[in-house]
Design an enzyme around this catalytic site. Structure first.
Site: not given
Length: 145
Positions: A37, A78, A129
């Site tokens: 991550c 985005h 998520e």
């Protein structure tokens, strides 16, 4: 989007509103213990925001569904979350983890709700998520904005 019932703690408010939506965003966790991550990657986040209150506004709404979605979607969809002013690469409690993003969404929504004359309250933010990982942020009563 699949219909889902989200866990909500008991409350004594007359109205409970839930708004579901999703947004796509990239992030990375700037710490060596974050493993993969640490690298920039993206998610399609699924969000449910629970708002409660006892009074409706002049239009008969507790709060407008579209406004709630727009507060978050227009800001994060985005985007690279690390570039947003709410997050930091220097403080762990401001890394854009699922937990911190959920708390930040709460703060954004509650700040807006505080401006409304009917005084609705954001009770919780559910943030998924991945298909197998999610977080629920519920502020402690003393911490409500």
């Amino acid at each position: 989007m699949m219909q889902q019932i989200y866990p909500v703690g008991p409350h004594s408010f007359a109205y409970e509103l839930n708004k579901d939506f999703h947004f796509a965003a990239a992030h990375y966790i700037p710490h060596e213990d974050a493993g993969k991550c640490q690298k920039i990657h993206g998610h399609t986040y699924f969000t449910n925001i629970t708002i409660v209150g006892d009074e409706l506004d002049h239009t008969g709404f507790l709060v407008n569904f579209k406004t709630i979605k727009d507060l978050v979607h227009k800001r994060f969809d985005h985007e690279t979350l690390n570039q947003d002013q709410a997050f930091s690469d220097d403080k762990a409690d401001q890394f854009p983890t699922t937990e911190v993003v959920a708390r930040t969404i709460y703060e954004i929504v509650q700040q807006y709700l505080d401006s409304l004359p009917n005084h609705p309250i954001c009770l919780q933010v559910y943030l998924r998520e991945t298909p197998t990982s999610y977080c629920i942020y519920r502020p402690k009563r003393k911490d409500r904005i």
